[in-house]
Design a protein around this motif. Structure first.
Motif, short mmCIF file in Angstrom:
data_model
loop_
_atom_site.label_atom_id
_atom_site.label_comp_id
_atom_site.label_asym_id
_atom_site.label_seq_id
_atom_site.Cartn_x
_atom_site.Cartn_y
_atom_site.Cartn_z
N SER A 55 -4.76 7.50 0.50
CA SER A 55 -5.98 7.17 -0.24
C SER A 55 -6.18 8.14 -1.39
O SER A 55 -5.76 9.30 -1.33
CB SER A 55 -7.19 7.18 0.69
OG SER A 55 -7.47 8.50 1.13
N GLU A 85 -0.59 -0.01 -1.51
CA GLU A 85 -1.49 -1.08 -1.94
C GLU A 85 -2.95 -0.63 -2.02
O GLU A 85 -3.67 -0.99 -2.96
CB GLU A 85 -1.36 -2.28 -0.97
CG GLU A 85 -1.84 -3.58 -1.54
CD GLU A 85 -1.03 -4.06 -2.75
OE1 GLU A 85 -1.66 -4.65 -3.65
OE2 GLU A 85 0.18 -3.85 -2.82
N ASP A 86 -3.41 0.18 -1.06
CA ASP A 86 -4.80 0.66 -1.09
C ASP A 86 -5.06 1.52 -2.32
O ASP A 86 -6.09 1.37 -2.99
CB ASP A 86 -5.13 1.45 0.18
CG ASP A 86 -5.20 0.58 1.41
OD1 ASP A 86 -5.41 -0.65 1.28
OD2 ASP A 86 -5.05 1.12 2.53
N CYS A 87 -4.14 2.41 -2.63
CA CYS A 87 -4.30 3.27 -3.80
C CYS A 87 -4.23 2.44 -5.09
O CYS A 87 -5.00 2.68 -6.03
CB CYS A 87 -3.24 4.36 -3.82
SG CYS A 87 -3.39 5.54 -2.46
N ASN A 89 -5.16 -0.60 -5.41
CA ASN A 89 -6.44 -1.32 -5.53
C ASN A 89 -7.54 -0.43 -6.10
O ASN A 89 -8.40 -0.90 -6.85
CB ASN A 89 -6.85 -1.89 -4.18
CG ASN A 89 -6.01 -3.09 -3.79
OD1 ASN A 89 -5.48 -3.79 -4.66
ND2 ASN A 89 -5.85 -3.32 -2.50
N LYS A 92 -6.93 -0.42 -9.72
CA LYS A 92 -7.33 -1.72 -10.29
C LYS A 92 -8.84 -1.81 -10.43
O LYS A 92 -9.34 -2.30 -11.45
CB LYS A 92 -6.81 -2.86 -9.41
CG LYS A 92 -5.33 -3.11 -9.57
CD LYS A 92 -4.87 -4.26 -8.69
CE LYS A 92 -3.41 -4.55 -8.91
NZ LYS A 92 -2.92 -5.64 -8.03
N ARG A 93 -9.58 -1.36 -9.41
CA ARG A 93 -11.04 -1.38 -9.50
C ARG A 93 -11.54 -0.50 -10.65
O ARG A 93 -12.56 -0.79 -11.26
CB ARG A 93 -11.68 -0.95 -8.19
CG ARG A 93 -11.66 -2.02 -7.12
CD ARG A 93 -12.59 -1.71 -5.96
NE ARG A 93 -12.34 -0.44 -5.32
CZ ARG A 93 -11.43 -0.22 -4.36
NH1 ARG A 93 -10.68 -1.23 -3.93
NH2 ARG A 93 -11.28 0.97 -3.82
N GLU A 97 -5.01 0.65 -13.89
CA GLU A 97 -3.68 0.53 -13.27
C GLU A 97 -2.58 0.30 -14.30
O GLU A 97 -1.43 0.62 -14.06
CB GLU A 97 -3.66 -0.55 -12.19
CG GLU A 97 -3.53 -1.97 -12.70
CD GLU A 97 -4.82 -2.59 -13.22
OE1 GLU A 97 -4.78 -3.75 -13.65
OE2 GLU A 97 -5.88 -1.94 -13.20
#
Length: 119
Positions: A55, A85-87, A89, A92-93, A97
């Motif tokens: 994270s 994938e979590d990182c 995202n 992206k938020r 990215e």
């Protein structure tokens, strides 16, 4: 500490297992070390290996942008390897990215930087 590795002309910043969560408390001891690498590594071609990271937080995002700007100002490139994938995202938020090319492994990232340097 973050492992700083050299692979030919590429500098790899390897965030080991102790950096599973990249937040302010985990990074406070290494910020200055990494800033110095960004300011002085030559050539300024850097891979940030986040294979062990689960994270990331806002402090890391600000820090990553700071490092990227230092490297970019010197005509260099920064890429990210092993981003889960979590990182991704979180990036992206934050709508950032697309600032960095991402590769599945440190080796693929280093190879891409080496190829770009030759081109």
């Amino acid at each position: 500490m973050v492992n700083i590795l050299r692979q030919k002309d590429i500098t790899v910043l390897d965030f080991g297992p102790e950096y599973a969560n990249l937040d302010e408390s985990s990074l406070s001891n290494v910020v200055q070390q990494i800033v110095e690498v960004a300011k002085h590594t030559s050539p300024p071609l850097v891979v940030i290996d986040l294979s062990n990271t689960k994270s990331i937080g806002s402090f890391f995002i600000q820090f990553l942008i700071r490092i990227w700007k230092l490297i970019k100002k010197r005509g260099g490139r920064l890429v990210i390897a092993g981003l889960n994938e979590d990182c991704l995202n979180v990036l992206k938020r934050s709508k950032i990215e697309s600032l960095w090319q991402r590769y599945p492994t440190r080796e693929a990232a280093a190879e891409a930087l080496k190829d770009a340097e030759v081109s």
